[in-house]
Design a protein around this motif. Structure first.
Motif, short mmCIF file in Angstrom:
data_model
loop_
_atom_site.label_atom_id
_atom_site.label_comp_id
_atom_site.label_asym_id
_atom_site.label_seq_id
_atom_site.Cartn_x
_atom_site.Cartn_y
_atom_site.Cartn_z
N ILE A 106 6.14 -2.14 8.35
CA ILE A 106 7.45 -2.71 8.59
C ILE A 106 8.50 -1.61 8.40
CG2 ILE A 106 9.16 -4.43 7.87
CD1 ILE A 106 6.67 -5.69 9.09
N LEU A 107 9.40 -1.47 9.37
CA LEU A 107 10.48 -0.50 9.31
C LEU A 107 11.79 -1.22 9.00
CD1 LEU A 107 11.31 2.53 10.01
CD2 LEU A 107 11.85 1.64 12.30
N PHE A 108 12.53 -0.72 8.02
CA PHE A 108 13.82 -1.35 7.71
C PHE A 108 14.78 -0.32 7.14
CE2 PHE A 108 11.51 -1.61 3.70
CZ PHE A 108 12.47 -1.31 2.74
N ASN A 109 16.05 -0.61 7.27
CA ASN A 109 17.08 0.23 6.66
C ASN A 109 17.74 -0.54 5.52
OD1 ASN A 109 18.26 -1.36 8.89
ND2 ASN A 109 20.19 -0.44 8.21
N ASN A 169 0.81 -1.22 0.00
CA ASN A 169 0.00 0.00 0.00
C ASN A 169 0.85 1.27 0.00
OD1 ASN A 169 -2.35 -1.52 0.12
ND2 ASN A 169 -2.50 -1.41 2.35
N GLY A 170 1.99 1.21 0.66
CA GLY A 170 2.82 2.39 0.76
C GLY A 170 4.27 2.04 1.01
N ASN A 171 5.14 2.96 0.64
CA ASN A 171 6.57 2.83 0.88
C ASN A 171 7.12 4.24 1.08
OD1 ASN A 171 9.30 2.38 0.96
ND2 ASN A 171 9.41 1.19 -0.93
N GLU A 172 7.37 4.59 2.34
CA GLU A 172 7.82 5.94 2.69
C GLU A 172 9.25 5.90 3.21
OE1 GLU A 172 6.68 9.59 5.79
OE2 GLU A 172 5.56 7.70 5.82
N GLU A 173 10.11 6.73 2.66
CA GLU A 173 11.47 6.87 3.18
C GLU A 173 11.42 7.91 4.30
OE1 GLU A 173 16.06 7.23 1.59
OE2 GLU A 173 14.46 8.12 0.38
N HIS A 187 13.14 2.95 5.43
CA HIS A 187 11.82 2.90 4.82
C HIS A 187 10.78 2.30 5.76
CE1 HIS A 187 12.87 3.76 0.48
NE2 HIS A 187 14.06 3.67 1.06
N LEU A 188 9.55 2.78 5.59
CA LEU A 188 8.39 2.23 6.29
C LEU A 188 7.40 1.79 5.23
CD1 LEU A 188 7.21 1.89 9.20
CD2 LEU A 188 5.95 4.02 8.79
N ILE A 189 7.22 0.46 5.10
CA ILE A 189 6.27 -0.07 4.11
C ILE A 189 5.01 -0.53 4.82
CG2 ILE A 189 8.09 -0.73 2.49
CD1 ILE A 189 7.64 -3.65 3.43
N SER A 190 3.92 -0.61 4.06
CA SER A 190 2.64 -1.01 4.65
C SER A 190 1.85 -1.89 3.68
CB SER A 190 1.81 0.22 5.03
OG SER A 190 1.56 1.04 3.89
N PHE A 191 1.04 -2.77 4.25
CA PHE A 191 0.14 -3.62 3.48
C PHE A 191 -1.05 -3.98 4.36
CE2 PHE A 191 3.58 -6.08 5.36
CZ PHE A 191 2.93 -7.10 6.03
N ASP A 192 -2.15 -4.41 3.76
CA ASP A 192 -3.37 -4.70 4.50
C ASP A 192 -3.16 -5.79 5.55
OD1 ASP A 192 -4.80 -2.80 3.12
OD2 ASP A 192 -5.65 -4.22 1.67
N TYR A 217 10.40 -0.76 -4.26
CA TYR A 217 9.02 -1.15 -4.55
C TYR A 217 8.08 0.04 -4.38
CZ TYR A 217 9.49 -6.22 -5.17
OH TYR A 217 9.77 -7.46 -5.66
N ILE A 218 6.99 0.01 -5.17
CA ILE A 218 5.98 1.07 -5.11
C ILE A 218 4.62 0.46 -4.82
CG2 ILE A 218 7.28 2.52 -6.72
CD1 ILE A 218 5.33 1.66 -8.93
N PRO A 219 3.66 1.28 -4.37
CA PRO A 219 2.32 0.75 -4.12
C PRO A 219 1.79 -0.02 -5.32
CG PRO A 219 2.49 2.97 -3.26
CD PRO A 219 3.77 2.70 -4.00
N GLY A 220 1.23 -1.18 -5.05
CA GLY A 220 0.74 -2.07 -6.10
C GLY A 220 1.65 -3.25 -6.35
N ASP A 221 2.92 -3.13 -5.97
CA ASP A 221 3.84 -4.26 -6.10
C ASP A 221 3.49 -5.34 -5.09
OD1 ASP A 221 5.27 -3.18 -8.19
OD2 ASP A 221 6.81 -2.29 -6.91
#
Length: 223
Positions: A70-73, A18-22, A28-33, A87-91
């Protein structure tokens, strides 16, 4: 020192990002349902294909939220994180069910983290499990205090920031280990540690020297 004991699930399920924010350079902080329940502090395995082994990451969101974060470096010599960062939303990503025994509770505790090791503690905080807690976060640079404004506002004096390479007001000028070595009072309660193996062992030994019982130290090691 307690560690992860629950057996890791083998099966991974496909999720849409859903999201990938640096949120900081290289972090990065990524998100999914979210479609499963979890206990704050637990981890998931994440992969991007079925040909390479997945990696383990702590959940960095509250257990009432609609998404898992999820937070990762980015590790320059790593396989997964450089690709995942792009990765971008939709991947699509592959994720296991949550598991692990590094579990939050409402009991008083000190939570000690370095770098992205703050992730499970932020999950506990977001899930309402941070009453009577002290959070001690150690980083190299000031822009690595992830979620700083929110934590500072909510925790006040129970949010301790330690920075080893830059200085600022209200920030302890040095490593977490030096901060802990200077403390004289360690309550009889749980001490949670999350970070790299060397840091975890160093802090565990320091706490034991300060009189903290081995049984009250709970650790999660980041690789």
């Amino acid at each position: 020192m307690q560690a992860r004991q629950q057996k890791a699930p083998d099966k991974l399920k496909e999720y849409t990002l859903n999201g990938n924010e640096e949120i900081s350079p290289g972090v990065h902080l990524i998100s999914f349902d979210r479609d499963v329940d979890f206990i704050p502090g637990q981890v998931v395995k994440i992969g991007i294909d079925t040909k390479t082994p997945p990696r383990i990451y702590s959940i960095c969101s509250g257990n009432h939220e609609n998404e898992i974060k999820i937070l990762f470096n980015i590790k320059d010599d790593g396989f997964l994180t450089p690709k995942l960062a792009a990765y971008i939303p939709g991947d699509k990503i592959l994720v296991s069910k949550p598991y692990g025994s590094f579990l939050g509770s409402k009991a008083p505790a000190w939570c000690i983290a370095t770098g992205t090791g703050i992730a499970p503690f932020y999950s506990m905080f977001q899930s309402g499990l941070f009453e009577n807690k002290r959070l001690i976060h150690g980083v190299s640079y000031l822009n690595q205090f992830y979620f700083e404004d929110e934590l500072d506002w909510a925790l006040g004096e129970n949010y301790v920031r330690c920075c080893s390479r830059e200085s600022s007001c209200d920030v302890y000028p040095g490593r977490v280990t030096r901060y802990l070595a200077e403390q004289s009072h360690f309550p009889k309660q749980k001490y949670y540690i999350c970070g790299k193996a060397i840091m975890v062992v160093e802090i565990r030994d320091l706490l034991i020297e300060k009189g903290v019982s081995f049984e009250n130290i709970v650790a999660e090691i980041y690789f």
